[in-house]
Design an enzyme around this catalytic site. Structure first.
Site, PDB file in Angstrom:
ATOM      1  N   LYS A  36     -57.356  19.553  26.575  1.00  0.00           N
ATOM      2  CA  LYS A  36     -56.915  18.576  27.579  1.00  0.00           C
ATOM      3  C   LYS A  36     -58.119  18.099  28.394  1.00  0.00           C
ATOM      4  O   LYS A  36     -59.155  18.771  28.437  1.00  0.00           O
ATOM      5  CB  LYS A  36     -55.873  19.224  28.491  1.00  0.00           C
ATOM      6  N   ARG A  63     -44.617  25.230  38.652  1.00  0.00           N
ATOM      7  CA  ARG A  63     -45.212  23.899  38.450  1.00  0.00           C
ATOM      8  C   ARG A  63     -44.249  23.139  37.564  1.00  0.00           C
ATOM      9  O   ARG A  63     -43.419  22.396  38.057  1.00  0.00           O
ATOM     10  CB  ARG A  63     -46.590  24.061  37.796  1.00  0.00           C
ATOM     11  N   TYR A  92     -78.468   7.602  53.321  1.00  0.00           N
ATOM     12  CA  TYR A  92     -77.478   7.062  54.252  1.00  0.00           C
ATOM     13  C   TYR A  92     -77.363   7.900  55.518  1.00  0.00           C
ATOM     14  O   TYR A  92     -77.442   9.127  55.478  1.00  0.00           O
ATOM     15  CB  TYR A  92     -76.096   7.037  53.578  1.00  0.00           C
ATOM     16  N   MET A 132     -73.720   7.016  45.377  1.00  0.00           N
ATOM     17  CA  MET A 132     -72.790   6.786  44.280  1.00  0.00           C
ATOM     18  C   MET A 132     -73.460   7.016  42.927  1.00  0.00           C
ATOM     19  O   MET A 132     -72.914   7.671  42.045  1.00  0.00           O
ATOM     20  CB  MET A 132     -72.241   5.360  44.360  1.00  0.00           C
TER      21      MET A 132
HETATM   22  C1  LIG Z   1     -55.091  24.672  30.826  1.00  0.00           C
HETATM   23  C2  LIG Z   1     -54.079  25.582  30.340  1.00  0.00           C
HETATM   24  C3  LIG Z   1     -54.421  26.754  29.643  1.00  0.00           C
HETATM   25  C4  LIG Z   1     -55.819  27.221  29.465  1.00  0.00           C
HETATM   26  O1  LIG Z   1     -56.244  27.970  30.551  1.00  0.00           O
HETATM   27  P1  LIG Z   1     -57.723  28.580  30.639  1.00  0.00           P
HETATM   28  O2  LIG Z   1     -57.734  29.362  31.870  1.00  0.00           O
HETATM   29  O3  LIG Z   1     -58.640  27.429  30.671  1.00  0.00           O
HETATM   30  O4  LIG Z   1     -57.877  29.401  29.404  1.00  0.00           O
HETATM   31  C5  LIG Z   1     -53.402  27.505  29.099  1.00  0.00           C
HETATM   32  N1  LIG Z   1     -52.115  27.138  29.260  1.00  0.00           N
HETATM   33  C6  LIG Z   1     -51.739  26.052  29.945  1.00  0.00           C
HETATM   34  C7  LIG Z   1     -50.306  25.722  30.084  1.00  0.00           C
HETATM   35  C8  LIG Z   1     -52.701  25.227  30.521  1.00  0.00           C
HETATM   36  O5  LIG Z   1     -52.345  24.143  31.204  1.00  0.00           O
END
Ligand SMILES: *Cc1c(COP(=O)(O)O)cnc(C)c1O
Length: 819
Positions: free
Chosen positions: A489, A586, A714, A763
């Site tokens: 991801k 979540r 700045y 920036m």
């Molecule tokens: C990002 C994520 C992981 C991976 O977690 P790490 O700590 O990076 O290994 C595993 N499961 C879910 C649902 C995630 O969103």
């Protein structure tokens, strides 16, 4: 490949093994230990070696690639594959080593053996550069120096070779004797000896003693007394010894080491006379490796003046392939290693691994392969390219064009690099992967420059080998049969998209996971066929999800119902992943939703629950272990409730990276590996098992000397009370270098010095206080690397490595390295 003919029945004899041979006369030229890298299957012998994984698992894959000759330890395969030759041995690695030794024994070949903690590969490659005019040299490819690498290296020895240069590396006691037997060196080189613990030995002495076993039978031993301290000289190997050192009594006694403008001028006493040489390098490691080569030339009888001439011409050894974005959506693989067949094979493997485009072009110069006639050479190259499904060859040089008829696919030829560059505007390069590989004198750097996008001078370098090693590290921690889902991801935690996914697919992970449908679609378009889970599937993307066979995470009844509305009446068993909220709060089903969910699932034949999973909130933190255990228990309870309704067994999973490290009992059917792949794991007390995968670099644009009291940036936040010097570098918060690093909170490495930021981060730019440091425009500034690591940066601004990584903006160019 070599000229000696081995039939499979001859190999059976050499191995003194049982066999079931259906074609005794099958000719074996190639040894295959990895079913992913097959050159000429009909002349290949596959050894089912067992290291991290049981090599027998890959027989099927090898068979599907037309390999018909196998060395195995498990008998059951013999009856499964009726049309194959099988040689049955007790241990496949021992058999491989035995075969290599028998091959070696047929040659009375002068051989140099190299071992030591560092520099083995560089010394080997440089000796190759230095001696290639006098010998036809066979050498270890890249750093093939292990229990498997050494036999594969030695297997290449051919009748026309006049010198072998092989490296040997070990990580435990009792390993060197085997390698010594296979290599049989007459000349031995010990490069150096580093810390014992880093290489798996209990003491320096133990390590040294083991390494020296390589040289037991040598006629000449080249070493530095500084690295054999504690060993009485009469116990040192070698009938003749040649030492180099700064100390009195060394055969080559170094008296001065003086850096001059990127070079290094060395002076020494040799045979009572003062001699000198110049190395075209001035970093510490290269100087030591250069001195070792110098000592070797002198020990071999080269005159000091000749040695100096040759050493001056050494060129850097780069064994890395670089993968970059090219013009017109092309991917460009730049290979500047060396131009011979074995490195071409390695580059082509990488080309195959990165299969984002069906079109594959190779731009190839004439190769330099001593002792082979051109017809044989180009026939082999043509076979190789055809095997690897190359669609177009652009050959550069007059020789290669003579063999045009050997290549049975699209070809174009140019007299030289200049002619190619002239013709370039009229050539078509579009949506394809281009491998650029040329002998040094062809200066292919000019070609890859034309093909690649301009690199804005801030670059994120990603080491694909390190990532593969990290994957292996976690694989070694999980029980056999447990699957791996790699989390890619957010552009693979900032590191890239299809480049990483292709690597992971090549290394046979079982699943990929992305956050959004778009990410998954991009992977499909780049040729990723692995199953992909989408963790936040948007309703608006359901159609696209189905079209691209992505598998949504279902976390509520609402989203489930709208997904059901999106799939067709005729769909059967569309895979989904059910997310349980076991405490993260979540996304996910609560315990009291489960009954209703079960009711729907019971009726619904259009979908299949591929997996049920949950996420741990603090798997890396001991203080929350009680809570983690509760999460695991709760997950087990809920998932078994669902299980009972479904009547089949979905994949169960809950562990992320630190879960793998700290909760071995929670691996279930699959683990989700995220940050660990990229080199971090908060659960490990030291990260030694993990490799650094990313380095972020930028460039100095301008240097200014400022008077006392002047301010920088700045709002005049940076103040040089006593005056000093600043350097402006090309990275700012828009690149992902957080503003929180400003005003001395963050630092970068410039020419070996850790220097603080001064003033606020802008920036697109940052100013560094480089007072007292030798800096000029164009110099490199390292934002993070192995030493100045992301953990440290995260601490400086009170965040976590995840955020540092994923903040690096897409405008920062990614360059991938592969060895
Ligand atoms: C990002 C994520 C992981 C991976 O977690 P790490 O700590 O990076 O290994 C595993 N499961 C879910 C649902 C995630 O969103």
């Amino acid at each position: 490949m070599h000229n000696l003919i081995y039939t499979v029945s001859r190999i059976k004899e050499i191995l003194n093994a049982d066999a079931r041979l259906v074609d005794e006369q099958a000719v074996i030229n190639y040894i295959v230990t990895d079913s992913r890298s097959v050159l000429v299957p009909e002349n290949s012998l596959f050894f089912a070696l067992s290291s991290h994984r049981n090599g027998h698992e890959f027989i099927k894959d090898a068979y599907s690639k037309s390999i018909r000759n196998f060395v195995v330890t498990e008998k059951k395969y013999v009856s499964q594959y009726q049309d194959c030759n099988f040689i049955l041995v007790n241990d496949a690695l021992t058999a491989l080593q035995k075969l290599a030794t028998a091959h070696r024994n047929q040659f009375d070949l002068e051989t140099i053996g190299i071992t030591g903690s560092n520099g083995k590969t560089i010394v080997k490659e440089w000796l190759y550069q230095l001696l290639a005019t006098d010998y036809s040299i066979v050498r270890s490819p890249k750093s093939y120096n292990s229990q498997i690498g050494v036999p594969l290296s030695v297997w290449q020895i051919d009748t026309h070779d006049t010198l072998g240069i092989f490296e040997a590396g070990i990580s435990a006691v009792n390993e060197m004797e085997t390698l010594a037997e296979i290599i049989q060196p007459q000349i031995g080189i010990l490069t150096n000896i580093g810390e014992a613990h880093a290489e798996g030995f209990s003491s320096k002495k133990e390590k040294l003693t083991e390494k020296l076993k390589l040289f037991k039978e040598t006629a000449l031993f080249i070493y530095s007394p500084d690295y054999v301290e504690g060993i009485n000289s009469e116990y040192l190997p070698g009938k003749r010894k040649f030492s180099w050192s700064g100390i009195q009594g060394a055969d080559l006694r170094i008296i001065t080491v003086k850096p001059v403008k990127g070079n290094c001028r060395l002076q020494a006493i040799f045979e009572d006379k003062e001699i000198a040489c110049t190395l075209p390098f001035n970093d510490k490691a290269s100087i030591e490796d250069g001195i070792i080569c110098w000592a070797t030339l002198l020990a071999l009888g080269y005159a000091p003046a000749e040695a100096d001439l040759r050493l001056q011409k050494l060129t850097p050894v780069s064994m890395r392939l670089e993968l970059k974005n090219g013009i017109n959506q092309c991917s460009v693989i730049d290979d500047s290693y060396s131009a011979d067949i074995s490195s071409l094979a390695i580059a082509l493997d990488f080309l195959n691994q990165q299969n984002q485009h069906p079109k594959k072009t190779v731009i190839l110069s004439e190769l330099f392969e001593t002792g082979k006639n051109d017809l044989d050479l180009y026939t082999e190259i043509a076979d190789l390219l055809a095997q690897k499904k190359v669609t177009r060859l652009i050959g550069i040089g007059s020789h290669i064009a003579e063999y045009a008829s050997l290549f049975k696919f699209e070809t174009q030829f140019f007299e030289d690099t200049h002619a190619f560059i002239e013709a370039f505007p009229a050539l078509q390069f579009n949506h394809e992967t281009i491998l650029v590989k040329g002998a040094r004198r062809f200066e292919f750097g000019r070609i890859s420059k034309l093909l690649t996008q301009k690199i804005h001078d801030t670059v994120l370098e990603i080491d694909l080998n390190a990532m593969a090693a990290n994957l292996q590290f976690y694989r070694s921690k999980i029980q056999p049969g447990v699957k791996v889902m790699a989390m890619v991801k957010a552009f693979s935690y900032g590191s890239g998209s299809f480049e990483i996914a292709n690597l992971l697919q090549f290394h046979k992970v079982d699943y990929l996971a992305v956050a959004y449908a778009d990410e998954g679609i991009a992977l499909r378009k780049a040729g990723i066929s692995l199953p992909i889970m989408v963790m936040s599937p948007e309703e608006s993307a359901f159609e696209a999800i189905i079209e691209h066979q992505l598998e949504p995470e279902i976390y509520s009844l609402e989203i489930f119902n709208s997904f059901l509305n999106a799939i067709s009446e005729h769909q059967v068993e569309y895979p989904i992943h059910v997310k349980i909220d076991s405490g993260m709060h979540r996304l996910g089903f609560d315990e009291n939703d489960i009954e209703e969910l079960s009711d729907v699932l019971k009726e619904e034949k259009r979908i299949k629950v591929q997996s049920i999973f949950s996420h741990l909130v603090a798997s890396g933190e001991a203080e929350h272990d009680g809570f983690t255990q509760q999460q695991i228990d709760k997950f087990k309870r809920i998932s078994s409730q669902l299980d009972n309704v479904l009547g089949y067994k979905p994949i169960l999973h809950i562990s992320n990276t630190s879960g793998i490290s700290r909760w071995p009992d929670a691996q279930m059917d699959l683990v989700r590996l995220g940050i660990g792949l990229y080199g971090f794991d908060s659960a490990l007390t030291d990260n030694r098992g993990l490799q650094t995968t990313m380095v972020l670099k930028t460039t100095v644009t301008q240097v200014k000397v400022l008077a006392a009291g002047e301010t920088v940036g700045y709002s005049r936040r940076g103040v040089l009370t006593n005056g000093g010097k600043i350097a402006t570098v090309k990275i700012g918060y828009a690149d992902g270098y957080s503003r929180a690093f400003g005003n001395g909170v963050g630092n970068m490495i410039v020419n070996g010095h850790l220097v603080p930021t001064i003033g606020s981060i802008c920036m697109d730019m940052t100013m560094l206080d480089v007072t007292g440091v030798d800096v000029k425009p164009g110099d490199e500034a390292i934002v993070f690397n192995q030493e100045h690591n992301i953990m440290e940066l995260a601490k400086q601004i009170n965040t976590i490595p995840y955020e540092i990584l994923t903040n690096i903006s897409q405008r920062v160019k990614r360059v991938y390295f592969y060895e």
